[in-house]
Design an enzyme around this catalytic site. Structure first.
Site, PDB file in Angstrom:
ATOM      1  N   GLU A  99       0.857  -1.192   0.000  1.00 47.44           N
ATOM      2  CA  GLU A  99       0.000   0.000   0.000  1.00 47.44           C
ATOM      3  C   GLU A  99       0.887   1.233   0.000  1.00 47.44           C
ATOM      4  OE1 GLU A  99      -2.308  -0.309   3.616  1.00 47.44           O
ATOM      5  OE2 GLU A  99      -2.471  -2.466   3.270  1.00 47.44           O
ATOM      6  N   LYS A 138       2.349   4.685   1.424  1.00 44.25           N
ATOM      7  CA  LYS A 138       2.481   5.300   2.737  1.00 44.25           C
ATOM      8  C   LYS A 138       2.215   6.788   2.569  1.00 44.25           C
ATOM      9  CE  LYS A 138       5.196   5.193   6.902  1.00 44.25           C
ATOM     10  NZ  LYS A 138       5.231   6.614   7.253  1.00 44.25           N
ATOM     11  N   ASP A 196       1.680  10.552   3.519  1.00 45.10           N
ATOM     12  CA  ASP A 196       2.372  11.362   4.513  1.00 45.10           C
ATOM     13  C   ASP A 196       1.383  12.274   5.245  1.00 45.10           C
ATOM     14  OD1 ASP A 196       4.514  12.133   5.906  1.00 45.10           O
ATOM     15  OD2 ASP A 196       5.405  13.371   4.332  1.00 45.10           O
ATOM     16  N   ARG A 223      -3.290   9.228  16.949  1.00 44.87           N
ATOM     17  CA  ARG A 223      -2.451   8.133  17.402  1.00 44.87           C
ATOM     18  C   ARG A 223      -1.782   8.448  18.746  1.00 44.87           C
ATOM     19  NH1 ARG A 223       3.017   6.429  14.250  1.00 44.87           N
ATOM     20  NH2 ARG A 223       3.980   5.368  15.982  1.00 44.87           N
ATOM     21  N   TYR A 253      -6.749   2.344   6.129  1.00 45.12           N
ATOM     22  CA  TYR A 253      -5.846   1.261   5.723  1.00 45.12           C
ATOM     23  C   TYR A 253      -5.892   0.024   6.609  1.00 45.12           C
ATOM     24  CZ  TYR A 253      -2.835   3.672   9.084  1.00 45.12           C
ATOM     25  OH  TYR A 253      -2.346   4.284  10.198  1.00 45.12           O
ATOM     26  N   LYS A 281       2.999  -5.304   3.875  1.00 41.65           N
ATOM     27  CA  LYS A 281       2.463  -6.108   4.967  1.00 41.65           C
ATOM     28  C   LYS A 281       2.403  -7.570   4.536  1.00 41.65           C
ATOM     29  CE  LYS A 281      -0.426  -2.189   6.254  1.00 41.65           C
ATOM     30  NZ  LYS A 281      -1.744  -1.558   6.296  1.00 41.65           N
ATOM     31  N   LYS A 301      11.033   3.389   2.535  1.00 44.28           N
ATOM     32  CA  LYS A 301      11.022   4.854   2.429  1.00 44.28           C
ATOM     33  C   LYS A 301      11.747   5.304   1.179  1.00 44.28           C
ATOM     34  CE  LYS A 301       9.151   6.560   6.265  1.00 44.28           C
ATOM     35  NZ  LYS A 301       9.946   7.411   7.087  1.00 44.28           N
ATOM     36  N   CYS A 314      23.120  47.767  -3.746  1.00 43.57           N
ATOM     37  CA  CYS A 314      21.978  47.120  -3.087  1.00 43.57           C
ATOM     38  C   CYS A 314      20.727  47.322  -3.939  1.00 43.57           C
ATOM     39  CB  CYS A 314      21.784  47.720  -1.705  1.00 43.57           C
ATOM     40  SG  CYS A 314      20.232  47.240  -0.954  1.00 43.57           S
ATOM     41  N   CYS A 345      18.269  49.893  -1.799  1.00 43.26           N
ATOM     42  CA  CYS A 345      18.557  51.304  -1.535  1.00 43.26           C
ATOM     43  C   CYS A 345      19.631  51.873  -2.453  1.00 43.26           C
ATOM     44  CB  CYS A 345      18.971  51.495  -0.078  1.00 43.26           C
ATOM     45  SG  CYS A 345      20.569  50.759   0.298  1.00 43.26           S
ATOM     46  N   CYS A 376      24.801  44.956   2.249  1.00 40.91           N
ATOM     47  CA  CYS A 376      24.472  46.366   2.156  1.00 40.91           C
ATOM     48  C   CYS A 376      24.660  46.902   3.572  1.00 40.91           C
ATOM     49  CB  CYS A 376      23.021  46.523   1.706  1.00 40.91           C
ATOM     50  SG  CYS A 376      22.350  48.151   2.044  1.00 40.91           S
ATOM     51  N   CYS A 427      18.438  50.993   5.102  1.00 40.38           N
ATOM     52  CA  CYS A 427      18.018  50.390   3.840  1.00 40.38           C
ATOM     53  C   CYS A 427      16.602  49.826   3.985  1.00 40.38           C
ATOM     54  CB  CYS A 427      19.002  49.280   3.474  1.00 40.38           C
ATOM     55  SG  CYS A 427      18.406  48.187   2.201  1.00 40.38           S
TER      56      CYS A 427
HETATM   57  S1  IVH Z   1      -0.161   0.296   8.803  1.00 42.57           S
HETATM   58  C1  IVH Z   1       0.822  -1.731  12.759  1.00 42.57           C
HETATM   59  N1  IVH Z   1      -0.629   1.321   6.437  1.00 42.57           N
HETATM   60  O1  IVH Z   1       2.650   5.065   8.847  1.00 42.57           O
HETATM   61  C2  IVH Z   1       0.837  -1.136  11.403  1.00 42.57           C
HETATM   62  N2  IVH Z   1       0.360   2.707   8.087  1.00 42.57           N
HETATM   63  O2  IVH Z   1       5.012   4.344  10.779  1.00 42.57           O
HETATM   64  C3  IVH Z   1       0.443   0.255  11.451  1.00 42.57           C
HETATM   65  N3  IVH Z   1       0.781   5.014   7.357  1.00 42.57           N
HETATM   66  O3  IVH Z   1       1.342   5.586  12.054  1.00 42.57           O
HETATM   67  C4  IVH Z   1       0.405   1.047  10.254  1.00 42.57           C
HETATM   68  N4  IVH Z   1      -0.002   4.780   5.318  1.00 42.57           N
HETATM   69  O4  IVH Z   1       0.382   6.895  10.167  1.00 42.57           O
HETATM   70  C5  IVH Z   1      -0.145   1.530   7.673  1.00 42.57           C
HETATM   71  N5  IVH Z   1      -1.108   2.113   4.318  1.00 42.57           N
HETATM   72  C6  IVH Z   1      -0.636   2.328   5.545  1.00 42.57           C
HETATM   73  C7  IVH Z   1      -0.137   3.585   5.939  1.00 42.57           C
HETATM   74  C8  IVH Z   1       0.362   3.738   7.228  1.00 42.57           C
HETATM   75  C9  IVH Z   1       0.545   5.616   6.188  1.00 42.57           C
HETATM   76  C10 IVH Z   1       1.413   5.651   8.525  1.00 42.57           C
HETATM   77  C11 IVH Z   1       0.602   5.575   9.778  1.00 42.57           C
HETATM   78  C12 IVH Z   1       1.459   4.948  10.820  1.00 42.57           C
HETATM   79  C13 IVH Z   1       2.827   5.124  10.235  1.00 42.57           C
HETATM   80  C14 IVH Z   1       3.696   3.975  10.667  1.00 42.57           C
END
Ligand code: IVH
Length: 668
Positions: free
Chosen positions: A117, A119, A121, A140, A226, A289, A313, A407, A410, A425, A430
Site C-alpha cells: 500500500e 504510505k 504522509d 495516534r 488502511y 504487509k 522509504k 543594493c 537602496c 548592504c 536600507c
Molecule cells: S499500517 C501496525 N498502512 O505510517 C501497522 N500505516 O510508521 C500500522 N501510514 O502511524 C500502520 N499509510 O500513520 C499503515 N497504508 C498504511 C499507511 C500507514 C501511512 C502511517 C501511519 C502509521 C505510520 C507507521
C-alpha cells in the site's frame, strides 16, 4: 405528535439521511457524483427544513450536523485498546530484501505473499463505530493514548457518520491534505499574513488539532482507511480487509497490490517511485504487509512495531527544472542572497519555484547560470536546494550571474567583508532590511505578533508608518485603518496583537532585535542570566563569555549592539511604550535545600576541587553559574578572587568563604 405522523417523518428523515450519505459518498469518496451540486444542496435544504420542524427527531449522525458549533477548551484523551504502533523502515533494496529473508526464516517458508500500500504522509487516526454510528475518533498520540478529535474528524466528508449496516468496528487510517489543496491553503494564509505551513503533513496535523471544529471544517482534510482496530470479523488477509472496508464505503486507496514474493514487491516500489510525482498527494514510501493474517499473528510484534510489516522509504524526491532567473534578496542583516527563480515544479507535495543559492561563491562553485537546467530537491523535506547543473543540456545561450555592486533596495554600494561569504548592504536605513527586521521582530519565535507578516510589514513601511521596530508600539488606529487593503477589523486586531506583545519575556524581545549570531537559545541564556535589559546592556565582553555556551563571537556582537547610539534610542522608545524588559524567574525547585540558589566561584578552593563543590551544591538543588549578575545569590570566595569580587560587592551580593560554604553544606 400522532404516531402516524411521527413514523412518517422518521421514515422521511432516514430516507433523506441515506440519500444524502449516498451522494456524499459518490462525490467525496468515489469522485463520481450522480447528481449536480445544486440538486445536492436542494436535498440538504429539504432535510434542514424537516429537522427544523421536528427538532426532537434529529439524529446525531445527521449530515446537517457534521460541523459542531462550540469550540472545546481542551482535548480529552482516548486509550487505544489495541496500540497504534509505528512501522520499521527500510531505506534501500538491501534492507527490504533483508526484511523478506527474516520473515521467510521465521515462518520457514520460501515465498511470502505480501500486500503493498502507499504510505501517505499525514497522521494516523482511529475511528470507532457502534452499531453503525461514528462515536469516537482519535489521534495516534504516543500509540497507547491519543486525543479525542471526534468533532474534528466528523467534518471530513469522506468519513461516513453512519455505515450502511449497524456494525461495531474500529477502523484506522491516515488523515492528509492533497498537494493542490495545500498550495491553495498556504496562498490564503499568505494573503491573511498568517504563518505558512512547511508541508502538507504539518498542515494536516495542525488542522486536526484545532479546538474549534468550525476551523477544522474549513481545512481541506482527506482520509484513506488502511486497516482495522478492534473488530470481531473473521477475515483472512489484508487484501480482504481492504476489500471489506471498500464495500462498507470507507475511502480506501486504490493504489494497492497483492504480491507473490519480494521481487514483485520491489517492482511495485520502483514503479511508484517513478510515478509518485503524478499522485495528487505526498507519499513518503510504500507499506509492505504480510498478507495472510494467520502468518501476521505468528510473527507478532516488537515493543515498537509489528514484525509482519515494513515501510520502504523513498529518498527525497529530485527533479529537473529550469532556472528562469537569479534574483537577489536583501535580508535583515543586509546580507544579499542570490535566489534562483525556478520553473515551478511539484516536490514532495509542495510547489517549488524559488531556491536560495546562499552566496556568490556557491553560485560559482556549482556553476549555475541563468537558463540552466538544474536538479532540485528538498533538504530535510522542507527547504528547496539546487543540487547541480545538468551541463549536458546546455544550449550555449545561458547567461552567467554576477552579484550586483549596489543594493537592489537602496542603491548603496555593497561590500564583502573579509572572511565573510556574504556580500552586504551596510546602509542601516536600507528599506529592504527594515522590512525584514520588522518581519523578524514580529515572527512567532520572537514577539509573536499575529497578522504582521511580510505583506503587512511592507505596507506599514511603504506608508511611512514605521521606520524601525519600536515604531510598531506607536501605531494609531486611524492611520492604520486608512491604509489600502486594511479593514477596520484587521487594524484593530493588529493593534491588539502588538499591545499584547508588550508583556513578552525579555528573551523574545532580545531575539526580536535580530542581533547577529544571537538566536533563540542565546537570547534565552542572556535573558535568564541577566534578568533585565538594563543589566544586560551594561555587560562586558568578558562577562558575557563566562556564561556557558556564550562564545566570543556572540559576546562581541552583543556588546557592539548595545554600544551603538541607535540602539540606545531604540531602547528608549521601547521603554516609553511600556515594553517589558525583564525575564520572569524560571520555575525552580524551591523545595530542595538550596533550591533555586545561584552560586559563583571566584578563585580556587582549598579542600575541594571545583567539581566536588559543584556536585555538592547541585545535589542540594543549587546552581553554579560562571558570572556574577543581579540574580546571583552567593559568591564563593577563593584564593585570587579577581574581578568577580568587585562586581559582587557593587551588586551587594552575599559573599561566603570556603568555611561558610562547608557549614552550609553540612547543615543540610
Ligand atoms: S499500517 C501496525 N498502512 O505510517 C501497522 N500505516 O510508521 C500500522 N501510514 O502511524 C500502520 N499509510 O500513520 C499503515 N497504508 C498504511 C499507511 C500507514 C501511512 C502511517 C501511519 C502509521 C505510520 C507507521
Amino acid at each position: 405528535m400522532a404516531e402516524n405522523e411521527f413514523n412518517q417523518v422518521q421514515k422521511k428523515l432516514y430516507r433523506l439521511y441515506s440519500e444524502i450519505e449516498h451522494h456524499n459518498y459518490r462525490y467525496h469518496v468515489l469522485d463520481d457524483p450522480e447528481i449536480s451540486d445544486a440538486d445536492f444542496d436542494q436535498l440538504m435544504r429539504e432535510l434542514e427544513e424537516l429537522e427544523k420542524n421536528y427538532p426532537d427527531l434529529q439524529d446525531l449522525s445527521s449530515p446537517t450536523r457534521r460541523v459542531g458549533s462550540k469550540p472545546l477548551s481542551a482535548f480529552t484523551t482516548v486509550e487505544h485498546k489495541i496500540p497504534m504502533l509505528g512501522l520499521d523502515n527500510a531505506f534501500s533494496a538491501e534492507e527490504l530484501f533483508e526484511f523478506d529473508r527474516r520473515i521467510c526464516r521465521l515462518l520457514q517458508v520460501e515465498v511470502i505473499e505480501y500486500f503493498c500500500e502507499l504510505k501517505i504522509d499525514g497522521l494516523a487516526v482511529s475511528l470507532q463505530y457502534e452499531r453503525g454510528v461514528l462515536v469516537k475518533g482519535s489521534t495516534r498520540g504516543d500509540g497507547y493514548t491519543g486525543e479525542d478529535v471526534t468533532l474534528n474528524l466528523r467534518t471530513i466528508r469522506q468519513i461516513p457518520l453512519k455505515l450502511p449496516e449497524p456494525l461495531t468496528i474500529e477502523v484506522r487510517g491516515e488523515v492528509f491534505i492533497s498537494s493542490d489543496d495545500f498550495e491553495a491553503l498556504n496562498l490564503t494564509r499568505e494573503l491573511e499574513a498568517l504563518p505558512l505551513f512547511a508541508n502538507p503533513r504539518n498542515a494536516a496535523a495542525g488542522s486536526l488539532r484545532q479546538l474549534d471544529p468550525q476551523l477544522t471544517a474549513r481545512r481541506p482534510l482527506k482520509i484513506f482507511i488502511y486497516g482495522l482496530g478492534e473488530n470481531d470479523l473473521q477475515l483472512e488477509t489484508q487484501e480482504t480487509i481492504l476489500k471489506y472496508l471498500d464495500q462498507k464505503r470507507f475511502p480506501v486507496n486504490t493504489n494497492r497490490l497483492r504480491c507473490n514474493g519480494i521481487d514483485e514487491v520491489w517492482s511495485f516500489c520502483s514503479r511508484l517511485q517513478k510515478d509518485r510525482s503524478l499522485l495528487p498527494y505526498a507519499i513518503d514510501g510504500v507499506v509492505i504487509k504480510v498478507n495472510v493474517l494467520e502468518q501476521q499473528k505468528e510473527l507478532g510484534y516488537t515493543a515498537r512495531s509489528p514484525r509482519w510489516a515494513i515501510a520502504y522509504k523513498y529518498p527525497p524526491e529530485e527533479k529537473e527544472t529550469r532556472v528562469l532567473d537569479i534574483q537577489v534578496n536583501v535580508g535583515r542583516t543586509g546580507a544579499i542572497t542570490p535566489v534562483a527563480i525556478l520553473d515551478p515544479i511539484d516536490l514532495s507535495g509542495t510547489k517549488v519555484q524559488r531556491a536560495s543559492l546562499h552566496n556568490e561563491d556557491l553560485v560559482r562553485n556549482k556553476g549555475i547560470m541563468i537558463g540552466d537546467l538544474v536538479l532540485v530537491r528538498k533538504a530535510g523535506e522542507i527547504i528547496p536546494e539546487v543540487l547541480k547543473v545538468i551541463e549536458t543540456k546546455r544550449s550555449g545561450r545561458e547567461k552567467p550571474f554576477t552579484m550586483p555592486k549596489n543594493c537592489p533596495s537602496c542603491g548603496s554600494e555593497t561590500v564583502r567583508l573579509f572572511g565573510e561569504a556574504a556580500r552586504r548592504c551596510l546602509n542601516p536605513s536600507c528599506p529592504a532590511q527594515l522590512v525584514e527586521k520588522i518581519v523578524h521582530f514580529a515572527s512567532r519565535a520572537a514577539m509573536d505578533i499575529e497578522g504582521l507578516g511580510p505583506a503587512a510589514a511592507e505596507l506599514l513601511f511603504q506608508n511611512r508608518l514605521v521606520n524601525d521596530i519600536a515604531d510598531l508600539y506607536y501605531l494609531e488606529s486611524e492611520a492604520l485603518s486608512a491604509l489600502p487593503r486594511m479593514a477596520d477589523k484587521s487594524a484593530a486586531n493588529l493593534l491588539s496583537a502588538i499591545d499584547k506583545s508588550k508583556n513578552n519575556p525579555l528573551r523574545r524581545l532580545l531575539f526580536g532585535f535580530g542581533i547577529r549570531h544571537v538566536g533563540e537559545k542565546a537570547s534565552r541564556l542572556l535573558a535568564e542570566q541577566y534578568g533585565s535589559l538594563d543589566f544586560l546592556s551594561r555587560a562586558t565582553v568578558e562577562e558575557l563569555q563566562k556564561i556557558e555556551e556564550i562564545g566570543p563571537k556572540i559576546a562581541e556582537t552583543v556588546v557592539l549592539f548595545f554600544n551603538k547610539p541607535e540602539t540606545e534610542l531604540l531602547i528608549d522608545k521601547f521603554r516609553k511604550a511600556g515594553v517589558n524588559f525583564t525575564e520572569p524567574e524560571k520555575e525552580i525547585t524551591k523545595s530542595a535545600p538550596l533550591g533555586g540558589k545561584t552560586f559563583v566561584f571566584s578563585g580556587g578552593l582549598e579542600n575541594y576541587t571545583r567539581e566536588q563543590a559543584t556536585a555538592m551544591i547541585e545535589e542540594r538543588g543549587g546552581k553554579i553559574v560562571n558570572s556574577v549578575s543581579r540574580k546571583t545569590d552567593y559568591l564563593i570566595l577563593g584564593s585570587e578572587p579577581g574581578s568577580k569580587l568587585s562586581r559582587a560587592l557593587t551588586l551587594g551580593i552575599a559573599i561566603i568563604d570556603e568555611k561558610k560554604l562547608q557549614n552550609m553544606l553540612a547543615d543540610i
